[in-house]
Write a protein that holds these residues in place. Structure first.
Motif, PDB file in Angstrom:
ATOM      1  N   PRO A 251       8.977  30.844  -1.963  1.00 30.76           N
ATOM      2  CA  PRO A 251       8.608  29.514  -1.482  1.00 30.76           C
ATOM      3  C   PRO A 251       9.518  29.010  -0.368  1.00 30.76           C
ATOM      4  CG  PRO A 251      10.020  29.297  -3.373  1.00 30.76           C
ATOM      5  CD  PRO A 251       9.967  30.760  -3.048  1.00 30.76           C
ATOM      6  N   PHE A 252      10.145  29.901   0.394  1.00 25.43           N
ATOM      7  CA  PHE A 252      11.082  29.472   1.431  1.00 25.43           C
ATOM      8  C   PHE A 252      10.345  28.956   2.673  1.00 25.43           C
ATOM      9  CE2 PHE A 252      13.342  32.753  -1.030  1.00 25.43           C
ATOM     10  CZ  PHE A 252      14.378  31.977  -1.514  1.00 25.43           C
ATOM     11  N   LEU A 253      11.095  28.255   3.520  1.00 30.24           N
ATOM     12  CA  LEU A 253      10.532  27.589   4.691  1.00 30.24           C
ATOM     13  C   LEU A 253       9.873  28.572   5.662  1.00 30.24           C
ATOM     14  CD1 LEU A 253      10.307  24.798   6.070  1.00 30.24           C
ATOM     15  CD2 LEU A 253      12.457  25.301   7.223  1.00 30.24           C
ATOM     16  N   GLY A 254      10.422  29.780   5.788  1.00 33.13           N
ATOM     17  CA  GLY A 254       9.890  30.782   6.718  1.00 33.13           C
ATOM     18  C   GLY A 254       8.478  31.231   6.392  1.00 33.13           C
ATOM     19  N   PHE A 255       8.025  30.987   5.145  1.00 35.59           N
ATOM     20  CA  PHE A 255       6.671  31.382   4.747  1.00 35.59           C
ATOM     21  C   PHE A 255       5.616  30.439   5.323  1.00 35.59           C
ATOM     22  CE2 PHE A 255       3.251  30.957   1.447  1.00 35.59           C
ATOM     23  CZ  PHE A 255       2.621  32.162   1.713  1.00 35.59           C
ATOM     24  N   LEU A 256       5.978  29.173   5.564  1.00 33.66           N
ATOM     25  CA  LEU A 256       5.005  28.150   5.978  1.00 33.66           C
ATOM     26  C   LEU A 256       4.254  28.512   7.267  1.00 33.66           C
ATOM     27  CD1 LEU A 256       3.716  25.366   5.466  1.00 33.66           C
ATOM     28  CD2 LEU A 256       5.641  24.340   6.668  1.00 33.66           C
ATOM     29  N   PRO A 257       4.947  28.839   8.402  1.00 29.95           N
ATOM     30  CA  PRO A 257       4.190  29.193   9.615  1.00 29.95           C
ATOM     31  C   PRO A 257       3.341  30.448   9.430  1.00 29.95           C
ATOM     32  CG  PRO A 257       6.544  29.556   9.953  1.00 29.95           C
ATOM     33  CD  PRO A 257       6.405  28.825   8.659  1.00 29.95           C
ATOM     34  N   LYS A 258       3.863  31.419   8.653  1.00 33.55           N
ATOM     35  CA  LYS A 258       3.107  32.665   8.431  1.00 33.55           C
ATOM     36  C   LYS A 258       1.870  32.393   7.575  1.00 33.55           C
ATOM     37  CE  LYS A 258       6.853  35.843   9.282  1.00 33.55           C
ATOM     38  NZ  LYS A 258       7.583  37.038   8.903  1.00 33.55           N
ATOM     39  N   THR A 324      17.637  23.335   3.156  1.00 30.31           N
ATOM     40  CA  THR A 324      16.454  23.080   3.995  1.00 30.31           C
ATOM     41  C   THR A 324      15.465  24.223   3.858  1.00 30.31           C
ATOM     42  OG1 THR A 324      17.955  22.017   5.571  1.00 30.31           O
ATOM     43  CG2 THR A 324      15.712  22.421   6.319  1.00 30.31           C
ATOM     44  N   SER A 325      15.983  25.474   3.830  1.00 30.14           N
ATOM     45  CA  SER A 325      15.117  26.645   3.679  1.00 30.14           C
ATOM     46  C   SER A 325      14.383  26.632   2.343  1.00 30.14           C
ATOM     47  CB  SER A 325      15.939  27.936   3.783  1.00 30.14           C
ATOM     48  OG  SER A 325      16.315  28.160   5.104  1.00 30.14           O
ATOM     49  N   ILE A 326      15.060  26.183   1.286  1.00 23.20           N
ATOM     50  CA  ILE A 326      14.440  26.172  -0.047  1.00 23.20           C
ATOM     51  C   ILE A 326      13.452  25.015  -0.177  1.00 23.20           C
ATOM     52  CG2 ILE A 326      14.854  25.900  -2.533  1.00 23.20           C
ATOM     53  CD1 ILE A 326      17.615  27.181  -2.049  1.00 23.20           C
ATOM     54  N   LEU A 327      13.901  23.801   0.193  1.00 17.43           N
ATOM     55  CA  LEU A 327      13.102  22.608  -0.065  1.00 17.43           C
ATOM     56  C   LEU A 327      12.069  22.315   1.026  1.00 17.43           C
ATOM     57  CD1 LEU A 327      15.949  20.261  -1.375  1.00 17.43           C
ATOM     58  CD2 LEU A 327      14.278  21.512  -2.746  1.00 17.43           C
ATOM     59  N   GLY A 328      12.290  22.879   2.233  1.00 15.49           N
ATOM     60  CA  GLY A 328      11.408  22.574   3.364  1.00 15.49           C
ATOM     61  C   GLY A 328       9.958  22.898   3.090  1.00 15.49           C
ATOM     62  N   MET A 329       9.715  24.061   2.494  1.00 17.55           N
ATOM     63  CA  MET A 329       8.348  24.507   2.192  1.00 17.55           C
ATOM     64  C   MET A 329       7.695  23.584   1.163  1.00 17.55           C
ATOM     65  SD  MET A 329       6.059  26.940   2.534  1.00 17.55           S
ATOM     66  CE  MET A 329       4.616  27.424   1.627  1.00 17.55           C
ATOM     67  N   ILE A 330       8.436  23.223   0.134  1.00 18.71           N
ATOM     68  CA  ILE A 330       7.901  22.383  -0.959  1.00 18.71           C
ATOM     69  C   ILE A 330       7.544  20.993  -0.429  1.00 18.71           C
ATOM     70  CG2 ILE A 330       8.423  21.373  -3.224  1.00 18.71           C
ATOM     71  CD1 ILE A 330      10.496  23.812  -3.438  1.00 18.71           C
ATOM     72  N   ILE A 331       8.482  20.406   0.346  1.00 18.10           N
ATOM     73  CA  ILE A 331       8.264  19.058   0.897  1.00 18.10           C
ATOM     74  C   ILE A 331       7.079  19.059   1.867  1.00 18.10           C
ATOM     75  CG2 ILE A 331       9.269  17.229   2.327  1.00 18.10           C
ATOM     76  CD1 ILE A 331      12.033  18.191   1.126  1.00 18.10           C
ATOM     77  N   SER A 332       7.041  20.087   2.755  1.00 20.95           N
ATOM     78  CA  SER A 332       5.964  20.134   3.756  1.00 20.95           C
ATOM     79  C   SER A 332       4.608  20.356   3.098  1.00 20.95           C
ATOM     80  CB  SER A 332       6.232  21.234   4.776  1.00 20.95           C
ATOM     81  OG  SER A 332       6.427  22.462   4.130  1.00 20.95           O
ATOM     82  N   THR A 333       4.560  21.101   1.979  1.00 21.59           N
ATOM     83  CA  THR A 333       3.300  21.319   1.254  1.00 21.59           C
ATOM     84  C   THR A 333       2.765  19.988   0.741  1.00 21.59           C
ATOM     85  OG1 THR A 333       4.148  23.476   0.557  1.00 21.59           O
ATOM     86  CG2 THR A 333       2.180  22.665  -0.565  1.00 21.59           C
ATOM     87  N   PHE A 334       3.636  19.150   0.191  1.00 27.84           N
ATOM     88  CA  PHE A 334       3.228  17.824  -0.301  1.00 27.84           C
ATOM     89  C   PHE A 334       2.769  16.922   0.846  1.00 27.84           C
ATOM     90  CE2 PHE A 334       5.867  18.811  -4.154  1.00 27.84           C
ATOM     91  CZ  PHE A 334       4.801  18.766  -5.050  1.00 27.84           C
ATOM     92  N   LEU A 335       3.434  17.097   2.023  1.00 28.51           N
ATOM     93  CA  LEU A 335       3.079  16.259   3.181  1.00 28.51           C
ATOM     94  C   LEU A 335       1.692  16.632   3.710  1.00 28.51           C
ATOM     95  CD1 LEU A 335       6.431  16.125   5.196  1.00 28.51           C
ATOM     96  CD2 LEU A 335       5.325  14.214   4.039  1.00 28.51           C
ATOM     97  N   PHE A 336       1.387  17.962   3.754  1.00 34.04           N
ATOM     98  CA  PHE A 336       0.119  18.408   4.329  1.00 34.04           C
ATOM     99  C   PHE A 336      -1.067  18.132   3.400  1.00 34.04           C
ATOM    100  CE2 PHE A 336       2.660  21.477   7.053  1.00 34.04           C
ATOM    101  CZ  PHE A 336       2.425  20.752   8.209  1.00 34.04           C
ATOM    102  N   PHE A 337      -0.819  18.234   2.086  1.00 35.80           N
ATOM    103  CA  PHE A 337      -1.952  18.080   1.183  1.00 35.80           C
ATOM    104  C   PHE A 337      -1.861  16.777   0.419  1.00 35.80           C
ATOM    105  CE2 PHE A 337      -1.259  22.607   1.883  1.00 35.80           C
ATOM    106  CZ  PHE A 337      -2.492  22.917   2.447  1.00 35.80           C
TER     107      PHE A 337
END
Length: 337
Positions: A251-258, A324-337
């Motif tokens: 669930p790290f931040l680098g997965f989001l753009p991919k 940021t790498s750990i929480l970035g993906m989780i926070i951004s997922t909540f923001l997008f959906f």
């Protein structure tokens, strides 16, 4: 930082940033070429050093390669402007301009210079070469490209970037092949939309800046230094998180753009390309995990002469990046959906 205390270097960094703006905001190919030349002439003083022979060699190689690409680009635009103003040779010109830009950014199959030059540079210069220096060629490429040619180049990039990094012992070369692989993703992103490319590029730049910052602070250039040197478990954990994030593991931040890219690929029925993207990402995660595995589990029995003491500021910054790498993906997922 040496750059902040040196006014000459600061001047060349400013010109470097300014030249990119000239090239991407120009309304003619000739203006783009001028921007590229200013960019080249401002980057060479940053990487050359009279005290380091490897850096001087890298700057000369970089100059020669970029000069070849610039000559090719200038020749094509003059040919197009002078003789072929109609659309008869459109494919030829788009492939020639594309090849020049791909050579400039160190894309496969024109990548052979890239790992060699990276090997002679400091971590800060590597960061500039792997991020900022790719902006101008990529945006110029997006103006005028041949789709089939670019698809072929994307496949080359993702495969060579993944396989080339498997047998590397140098961290700088490893980051170079990782950069070549990510270039494949970025080329596809810029074919879709500029907004998606800006998003992917900014995420990639953030992740590569963390890795360069960590290696700069630890003064590390080879994989064996990770388990020979006396590194604290907290720094090892930071390395683990940031390596996996750069590889694109959820669930790290680098997965989001991919993840966003794979969604687009699947919606548009690019099944083979999706398969290649995912498989090459798995290969990259494999060699990142192999490094971390060595770092965590190998015990070097000889006396550890080199003890690493980091300033509190550096350690806090590393911890902040990792969070940021750990929480970035989780926070951004909540923001997008």
């Amino acid at each position: 930082m040496y750059f902040l205390n040196n006014s000459n270097k600061m001047f060349f960094i400013f010109i470097l940033f300014f030249s990119t703006m000239i090239a991407i905001s120009s309304n003619s190919w000739f203006g783009c070429w001028i921007g590229l030349e200013i960019n080249l002439l401002s980057f060479i003083p940053l990487i050359s050093s009279p005290l380091n022979l490897l850096a001087s060699e890298a700057s000369l190689k970089y100059f020669l390669i970029q000069s070849i690409a610039s000559i090719n680009f200038l020749f094509v635009i003059l040919l197009k402007m002078t003789f072929f103003k109609n659309f008869l040779m459109d494919n030829f010109f788009s492939i020639m301009i594309g090849s020049s830009m791909l050579l400039k950014m160190g894309s496969a199959p024109f990548h052979f210079w890239f790992p060699n030059i990276v090997e002679g540079l400091s971590w800060f210069n590597n960061f500039i070469l792997m991020t900022w220096q790719k902006i101008t060629p990529m945006i110029l490429l997006s103006y005028y490209f041949n789709k089939n040619f670019l698809y072929t180049m994307i496949i080359f990039n993702i495969i060579i970037g993944a396989i080339g990094g498997l047998n590397q012992i140098s961290l700088r070369k490893l980051m170079a092949f990782s950069s070549i692989n990510n270039l494949g993703w970025m080329l596809f992103a810029i074919m879709i939309s500029e907004n998606l490319w800006i998003f992917y590029f900014s995420m990639y730049s953030f992740l590569i800046s963390i890795m360069c910052y960590v290696f700069f602070n630890l003064n590390m250039f080879f994989i064996n230094q990770l388990f020979i040197n006396n590194i604290t478990p907290l720094i090892k954990m930071n390395l683990l998180i940031n390596f996996l994030s750069l590889g694109g593991l959820p669930p790290f931040l680098g997965f989001l753009p991919k993840w966003i890219m794979i969604n687009f690929l699947m919606m548009n029925k690019f099944y083979l390309l999706t398969f290649l993207f995912i498989m090459t990402s798995l290969i990259i995660i494999f060699f990142y995990i192999r490094i971390i595995y060595s770092c965590f589990l190998f015990n070097y029995f000889k006396m550890k002469w080199l003890k690493i003491y980091l300033k509190n500021k550096s350690l806090w910054l590393m911890n902040f990046f990792s969070m940021t790498s750990i929480l970035g993906m989780i926070i951004s997922t909540f923001l997008f959906f």
